[in-house]
Design an enzyme around this catalytic site. Structure first.
Site, short mmCIF file in Angstrom:
data_model
loop_
_atom_site.label_atom_id
_atom_site.label_comp_id
_atom_site.label_asym_id
_atom_site.label_seq_id
_atom_site.Cartn_x
_atom_site.Cartn_y
_atom_site.Cartn_z
N HIS A 104 0.82 -1.21 0.00
CA HIS A 104 0.00 0.00 0.00
C HIS A 104 0.86 1.26 0.00
O HIS A 104 0.45 2.30 -0.52
CB HIS A 104 -0.96 0.00 1.20
CG HIS A 104 -2.16 -0.85 0.98
ND1 HIS A 104 -3.39 -0.57 1.51
CD2 HIS A 104 -2.32 -1.99 0.25
CE1 HIS A 104 -4.26 -1.50 1.13
NE2 HIS A 104 -3.63 -2.38 0.37
N HIS A 273 -1.69 -12.13 -2.67
CA HIS A 273 -2.71 -12.84 -1.89
C HIS A 273 -2.38 -14.31 -1.68
O HIS A 273 -3.25 -15.08 -1.24
CB HIS A 273 -4.08 -12.64 -2.54
CG HIS A 273 -4.48 -11.20 -2.51
ND1 HIS A 273 -5.26 -10.62 -3.46
CD2 HIS A 273 -4.18 -10.21 -1.64
CE1 HIS A 273 -5.43 -9.33 -3.19
NE2 HIS A 273 -4.76 -9.06 -2.08
C1 HEM Z 1 -7.06 -5.63 -7.30
C2 HEM Z 1 -6.15 -5.41 -6.40
C3 HEM Z 1 -6.29 -5.79 -4.97
C4 HEM Z 1 -7.40 -5.87 -4.21
C5 HEM Z 1 -8.85 -5.59 -4.62
C6 HEM Z 1 -7.00 -6.26 -2.90
C7 HEM Z 1 -7.84 -6.43 -1.83
C8 HEM Z 1 -7.46 -6.84 -0.58
C9 HEM Z 1 -8.32 -6.93 0.56
C10 HEM Z 1 -9.79 -6.60 0.55
C11 HEM Z 1 -7.58 -7.36 1.60
C12 HEM Z 1 -8.01 -7.56 3.04
C13 HEM Z 1 -7.53 -6.46 3.94
C14 HEM Z 1 -7.89 -6.71 5.38
O1 HEM Z 1 -9.08 -6.90 5.63
O2 HEM Z 1 -7.03 -6.74 6.25
C15 HEM Z 1 -6.25 -7.56 1.14
C16 HEM Z 1 -5.23 -8.05 1.89
C17 HEM Z 1 -3.97 -8.29 1.44
N1 HEM Z 1 -3.46 -7.86 0.23
FE1 HEM Z 1 -4.55 -7.16 -1.32
N2 HEM Z 1 -5.64 -6.42 -2.87
C18 HEM Z 1 -5.16 -6.13 -4.12
C19 HEM Z 1 -3.84 -6.14 -4.51
C20 HEM Z 1 -2.79 -6.56 -3.71
C21 HEM Z 1 -1.41 -6.58 -4.13
C22 HEM Z 1 -0.90 -6.10 -5.48
C23 HEM Z 1 -0.69 -7.08 -3.07
C24 HEM Z 1 0.80 -7.31 -2.94
C25 HEM Z 1 1.67 -7.32 -3.90
C26 HEM Z 1 -1.61 -7.38 -2.02
C27 HEM Z 1 -1.27 -7.93 -0.81
C28 HEM Z 1 -2.15 -8.22 0.20
C29 HEM Z 1 -1.79 -8.94 1.42
C30 HEM Z 1 -0.43 -9.54 1.76
C31 HEM Z 1 -2.95 -8.99 2.19
C32 HEM Z 1 -3.12 -9.69 3.53
C33 HEM Z 1 -3.01 -8.73 4.69
C34 HEM Z 1 -3.18 -9.39 6.03
O3 HEM Z 1 -3.18 -10.62 6.12
O4 HEM Z 1 -3.33 -8.67 7.02
N3 HEM Z 1 -2.87 -7.03 -2.43
N4 HEM Z 1 -6.20 -7.23 -0.20
#
Ligand code: HEM
Length: 364
Positions: A104, A273
């Site tokens: 982010h 993810h």
């Molecule tokens: C279309 C693009 C994306 C969408 C819609 C999206 C959406 C989300 C959402 C809704 C969460 C849950 C957040 C929470 O409730 O804590 C999340 C978590 C996460 N996202 Fe994404 N994300 C996107 C792209 C990415 C990218 C590009 C990365 C890394 C290169 C990423 C890495 C992560 C990680 C590692 C988590 C887990 C966080 C945790 O376990 O606390 N995301 N994402």
């Protein structure tokens, strides 16, 4: 407290006087309130050297070079696999939430005006710090605070955030290209960046032209996020409508404006993810205000959650609940495998977040 008590910083206006003359509570109306069209020349001297807490002669490359970087890495790795009472780690590992923090931080970058991104550590200032999409990243930054205090100016917040994301990836089994340092922190919020025309957070009604799905659907320049207070796209789909094809269109537009082609976009989303989970275990109504809107006793922490313990299994961030893979602290391709192996149906979390779950828990 009497409303005659005056704030020495805000210019001495009481809440009642301030309301009477129309300014925000505690602040008098400023020139820009009287003359909204005034030329904002103050933008030319934002990040003024006069306000630099490190002084003119501070040499960040030399300060960073003086670090014992292996010791810094050891401290970060120890933090990653710990769990602390104020914010317990999911699965005993802070790695996933630190990867999200780093992503982010980088993901606010946009190609049209080169603003945003990880380079100045802007994630620790408003508005980004208090964006809905950065929900609970305040906790990730707070977890890093003891390490920042230990090494002080020798490592910038911007570098510490990205180094932690990198180490988290490596610790969970992903091979990185390594880490490049050199991000010099801003010391105050970047008020010069334009984040969109909407005056209500988490809305997207003013930045798009055309209809989702149509050929002329496009985003206002220089923006790269689909919604006010987002890094990229609404996880529930354009305007909250769960239409996968329009989502894909928005993802292509927004990630393209961050400088990513289709292949890089898929790699980022499916790769990111592989780790972690989404949080939607408490109703959103249980969440307090974001950090910048929170009362002073909650300084640097926002979204305090009054449901249960308010953390761990009660955490709500964006409101969707669940992990993407069966082992969220290990790198592999299960995110993509699951996507193709199951049939998916819509579901809703306790927090009201809309998402998809497998129709049957057996693969097709
Ligand atoms: C279309 C693009 C994306 C969408 C819609 C999206 C959406 C989300 C959402 C809704 C969460 C849950 C957040 C929470 O409730 O804590 C999340 C978590 C996460 N996202 Fe994404 N994300 C996107 C792209 C990415 C990218 C590009 C990365 C890394 C290169 C990423 C890495 C992560 C990680 C590692 C988590 C887990 C966080 C945790 O376990 O606390 N995301 N994402």
């Amino acid at each position: 407290m009497s409303d005659k008590v005056k704030c020495p910083i805000a210019g001495g206006y009481s809440a009642i006087e301030s309301k009477r003359i129309g300014g925000a509570i505690g602040t008098p109306p400023m020139n820009a309130d009287w003359w909204p069209g005034k030329l904002p020349i103050e933008l030319l001297h934002s990040q003024s050297p006069a306000a630099n807490p490190l002084g003119d002669d501070f040499d960040y490359p030399a300060a960073f070079a003086s670090l014992n970087i292996e010791e810094v890495k050891k401290d970060i790795l120890e933090l990653l696999t710990s769990s602390q009472d104020f914010w317990p780690s999911d699965y005993g590992n802070y790695g996933p939430q630190m990867v999200r923090m780093a992503w982010h931080s980088a993901g606010s970058y946009r190609v049209f005006d080169g603003r945003g991104g990880s380079a100045q550590g802007l994630q620790r200032f408003a508005p980004l710090y208090s964006w809905e999409d950065n929900g609970n990243i305040d906790k990730s930054i707070r977890l890093l605070q003891p390490i920042k205090l230990k090494y002080g100016e020798n490592i910038s917040w911007a570098d510490l955030i990205m180094l932690t994301g990198n180490l988290a990836l490596e610790q969970m089994g992903f091979k990185t290209y390594g880490f490049g340092a050199g991000r010099i922190d801003y010391w105050e919020a970047d008020d010069a960046s334009y984040w969109g025309p909407e005056t209500v957070m988490a809305t997207q009604d003013k930045r798009w032209v055309g209809e989702p799905g149509s050929d002329d659907y496009d985003l206002e320049n220089p923006l790269a996020a689909s919604r006010q207070s987002l890094i990229y796209v609404h996880p529930e789909g354009p305007f909250g409508n769960m239409d996968p094809l329009s989502s894909a269109q928005e993802i292509r537009i927004t990630f393209g404006r961050m400088g990513m082609n289709d292949e890089e976009t898929v790699a980022l989303i499916a790769g990111g993810h592989a780790f972690g989970k989404s949080h939607g275990a408490s109703p959103k109504s249980a969440l307090g205000p974001e950090p910048s809107g929170a009362p002073i006793e909650n300084q640097a922490l926002g979204w305090l959650n009054s449901n249960g313990t308010g953390k761990a299994q009660y955490t709500t961030t964006n409101g969707i609940e669940g992990a993407w893979t069966s082992h969220p602290t290990r790198w592999d391709h299960e995110y993509l495998k699951n996507l193709f192996a199951f049939e998916w149906e819509q579901t809703e979390s306790v927090a009201g977040g809309k998402s998809w779950r497998p129709k049957k828990w057996s693969r097709i």
